[in-house]
Scaffold this motif. Structure first.
Motif, mmCIF file in Angstrom:
data_model
loop_
_atom_site.group_PDB
_atom_site.id
_atom_site.type_symbol
_atom_site.label_atom_id
_atom_site.label_comp_id
_atom_site.label_asym_id
_atom_site.label_seq_id
_atom_site.Cartn_x
_atom_site.Cartn_y
_atom_site.Cartn_z
ATOM 1 N N CYS A 181 85.163 -32.994 90.691
ATOM 2 C CA CYS A 181 85.519 -32.436 89.390
ATOM 3 C C CYS A 181 86.627 -31.419 89.636
ATOM 4 C CB CYS A 181 84.296 -31.796 88.699
ATOM 5 S SG CYS A 181 83.851 -30.191 89.373
ATOM 6 N N ASP A 182 87.116 -30.782 88.579
ATOM 7 C CA ASP A 182 88.291 -29.908 88.741
ATOM 8 C C ASP A 182 87.975 -28.506 89.255
ATOM 9 O OD1 ASP A 182 89.960 -31.861 87.919
ATOM 10 O OD2 ASP A 182 90.038 -31.206 85.811
ATOM 11 N N LEU A 183 86.702 -28.182 89.421
ATOM 12 C CA LEU A 183 86.368 -26.790 89.769
ATOM 13 C C LEU A 183 86.955 -26.358 91.123
ATOM 14 C CD1 LEU A 183 82.699 -26.377 88.457
ATOM 15 C CD2 LEU A 183 84.843 -25.750 87.362
ATOM 16 N N TYR A 184 87.211 -27.324 91.997
ATOM 17 C CA TYR A 184 87.777 -26.971 93.312
ATOM 18 C C TYR A 184 89.159 -26.325 93.180
ATOM 19 C CZ TYR A 184 91.120 -30.809 93.191
ATOM 20 O OH TYR A 184 92.160 -31.615 92.845
ATOM 21 N N CYS A 185 89.844 -26.579 92.069
ATOM 22 C CA CYS A 185 91.225 -26.093 91.899
ATOM 23 C C CYS A 185 91.299 -24.563 91.926
ATOM 24 C CB CYS A 185 91.824 -26.572 90.579
ATOM 25 S SG CYS A 185 91.960 -28.348 90.461
ATOM 26 N N HIS A 186 90.278 -23.892 91.367
ATOM 27 C CA HIS A 186 90.359 -22.433 91.244
ATOM 28 C C HIS A 186 89.362 -21.685 92.119
ATOM 29 C CE1 HIS A 186 93.211 -23.036 88.088
ATOM 30 N NE2 HIS A 186 92.378 -23.869 87.483
ATOM 31 N N ALA A 187 88.385 -22.389 92.633
ATOM 32 C CA ALA A 187 87.384 -21.721 93.481
ATOM 33 C C ALA A 187 87.968 -21.509 94.879
ATOM 34 C CB ALA A 187 86.128 -22.571 93.557
ATOM 35 N N THR A 188 87.401 -20.546 95.608
ATOM 36 C CA THR A 188 87.873 -20.270 96.971
ATOM 37 C C THR A 188 87.451 -21.383 97.925
ATOM 38 O OG1 THR A 188 87.588 -17.923 96.526
ATOM 39 C CG2 THR A 188 87.813 -18.543 98.842
ATOM 40 N N GLN A 189 86.191 -21.814 97.785
ATOM 41 C CA GLN A 189 85.662 -22.809 98.713
ATOM 42 C C GLN A 189 84.397 -23.455 98.139
ATOM 43 O OE1 GLN A 189 84.147 -20.728 102.285
ATOM 44 N NE2 GLN A 189 84.174 -18.852 101.051
ATOM 45 N N THR A 190 84.023 -24.574 98.734
ATOM 46 C CA THR A 190 82.736 -25.189 98.397
ATOM 47 C C THR A 190 81.633 -24.315 98.989
ATOM 48 O OG1 THR A 190 83.744 -27.370 98.659
ATOM 49 C CG2 THR A 190 81.341 -27.297 98.658
ATOM 50 N N GLU A 195 80.410 -31.621 85.021
ATOM 51 C CA GLU A 195 80.473 -30.972 86.340
ATOM 52 C C GLU A 195 79.121 -31.078 87.054
ATOM 53 O OE1 GLU A 195 83.941 -28.020 84.622
ATOM 54 O OE2 GLU A 195 81.842 -27.385 84.574
ATOM 55 N N VAL A 196 78.054 -30.881 86.279
ATOM 56 C CA VAL A 196 76.705 -30.998 86.866
ATOM 57 C C VAL A 196 76.492 -32.431 87.364
ATOM 58 C CG1 VAL A 196 74.218 -30.916 86.349
ATOM 59 C CG2 VAL A 196 75.735 -29.125 85.477
ATOM 60 N N ARG A 197 76.925 -33.378 86.555
ATOM 61 C CA ARG A 197 76.720 -34.786 86.906
ATOM 62 C C ARG A 197 77.511 -35.156 88.171
ATOM 63 N NH1 ARG A 197 79.286 -39.311 85.363
ATOM 64 N NH2 ARG A 197 78.077 -41.229 85.586
ATOM 65 N N GLN A 198 78.764 -34.740 88.239
ATOM 66 C CA GLN A 198 79.569 -35.054 89.432
ATOM 67 C C GLN A 198 78.985 -34.418 90.682
ATOM 68 O OE1 GLN A 198 81.693 -37.259 89.813
ATOM 69 N NE2 GLN A 198 82.311 -37.715 87.721
ATOM 70 N N CYS A 199 78.470 -33.194 90.528
ATOM 71 C CA CYS A 199 77.965 -32.477 91.701
ATOM 72 C C CYS A 199 76.571 -32.945 92.122
ATOM 73 C CB CYS A 199 77.985 -30.970 91.442
ATOM 74 S SG CYS A 199 78.463 -30.050 92.917
ATOM 75 N N LEU A 220 67.271 -27.421 86.490
ATOM 76 C CA LEU A 220 66.286 -28.325 85.890
ATOM 77 C C LEU A 220 66.951 -29.614 85.405
ATOM 78 C CD1 LEU A 220 63.432 -28.940 84.746
ATOM 79 C CD2 LEU A 220 64.071 -27.629 82.709
ATOM 80 N N LEU A 221 68.071 -29.457 84.725
ATOM 81 C CA LEU A 221 68.824 -30.630 84.232
ATOM 82 C C LEU A 221 69.303 -31.498 85.402
ATOM 83 C CD1 LEU A 221 70.439 -32.159 81.970
ATOM 84 C CD2 LEU A 221 72.317 -30.591 82.455
ATOM 85 N N ALA A 222 69.861 -30.852 86.416
ATOM 86 C CA ALA A 222 70.401 -31.617 87.547
ATOM 87 C C ALA A 222 69.298 -32.379 88.275
ATOM 88 C CB ALA A 222 71.116 -30.671 88.516
ATOM 89 N N LEU A 223 68.129 -31.765 88.392
ATOM 90 C CA LEU A 223 67.060 -32.380 89.186
ATOM 91 C C LEU A 223 66.288 -33.448 88.421
ATOM 92 C CD1 LEU A 223 65.896 -29.124 90.918
ATOM 93 C CD2 LEU A 223 66.637 -31.180 92.143
ATOM 94 N N THR A 224 66.186 -33.281 87.103
ATOM 95 C CA THR A 224 65.384 -34.245 86.336
ATOM 96 C C THR A 224 66.273 -35.218 85.566
ATOM 97 O OG1 THR A 224 65.281 -32.761 84.434
ATOM 98 C CG2 THR A 224 63.475 -32.614 86.020
ATOM 99 N N LYS A 225 67.560 -34.904 85.488
ATOM 100 C CA LYS A 225 68.541 -35.745 84.804
ATOM 101 C C LYS A 225 68.218 -35.903 83.319
ATOM 102 C CE LYS A 225 69.893 -38.225 88.997
ATOM 103 N NZ LYS A 225 69.149 -37.939 90.172
#
Ligand code: URA
Length: 204
Positions: free
Chosen positions: A27-36, A114-118, A142-147
């Motif tokens: 997703c695009d979040l890597y563009c502005h974050a310092t690192q994973t 973003e949650v779905r991609q990650c 909760l959303l990420a784990l139970t979808k």
């Protein structure tokens, strides 16, 4: 190109997954974050804690839960004698999402996409570590784990079967406690969080 959303069984070790995630552009979040900010803890941990996403300090340090929410987390698990070193601690989303405001970077909630991609990485962490107990801290985890979308209060505080012999335990996010302005309510909510952690301790 559309990226697949169901990862294969992890081909490599946890360290190899962490290395792969450094270059993530799902997703695009890597563009502005310092690192994973990948998860941290023993590769054979029996318990995995999942938060939302790294905050300002985590983004700079490259480690999960080292900022203000991490301090609350450390304090409360310490009170119930859970050793952080025995846990695998990670986030649903692995890049910091923020809005610049002057010199500050204000946390923004990750969106569904973003949650779905990650989930790619979260699913690989789960497949690699195979924890017996997964603790979702907050609605995003909760959303990420139970979808699926459900109210946190409806599922909070009691173990839920995820699949096979894996259990899910749902509680609030520690940063929720930091946002409560009323001191009395903050103390009450902290006590509830502590009670949840005591229940997690009993499940370990
Ligand atoms: N909040 C989270 O959800 N995760 C962190 O790592 C820090 C703050």
């Amino acid at each position: 190109a559309k990226l697949p959303d169901v990862p294969a069984a992890p081909a490599g070790s946890l360290d190899e997954l962490r290395d792969q995630a450094r270059g993530c552009t799902r997703c695009d979040l890597y563009c502005h974050a310092t690192q994973t900010v990948f998860g941290e803890g023993p590769p054979d941990a029996r318990v995995m804690f999942v938060g939302e996403q790294p905050g300002d300090q985590e983004d700079l340090a490259g480690r999960p839960f080292v900022g203000p929410a991490g301090k609350v987390f450390d304090q409360v698990i310490g009170e119930v004698s859970i050793d952080r070193g025995s846990l695998y601690v990670t986030n649903a989303v692995k890049h910091f999402k923020y809005e610049p405001r002057g010199k500050r970077r204000i946390h923004q909630k990750p969106n569904m996409g973003e949650v779905r991609q990650c989930r790619w990485w979260l699913d690989l962490e789960l497949a690699s570590i195979k924890p017996k107990l997964v603790v979702a801290m907050g609605a995003t985890a909760l959303l990420a784990l139970t979808k699926k979308k459900q109210r946190l209060e409806d599922v909070r505080g009691k173990p839920i079967a995820l699949f096979e012999d894996r259990q899910l335990f749902v509680t609030v996010h520690p940063s929720y406690l930091l946002r409560i302005p009323d001191e009395v309510r903050q103390r009450e909510e902290r006590a509830r969080f502590s009670e949840d952690m005591a229940n997690v301790r009993r499940l370990i």
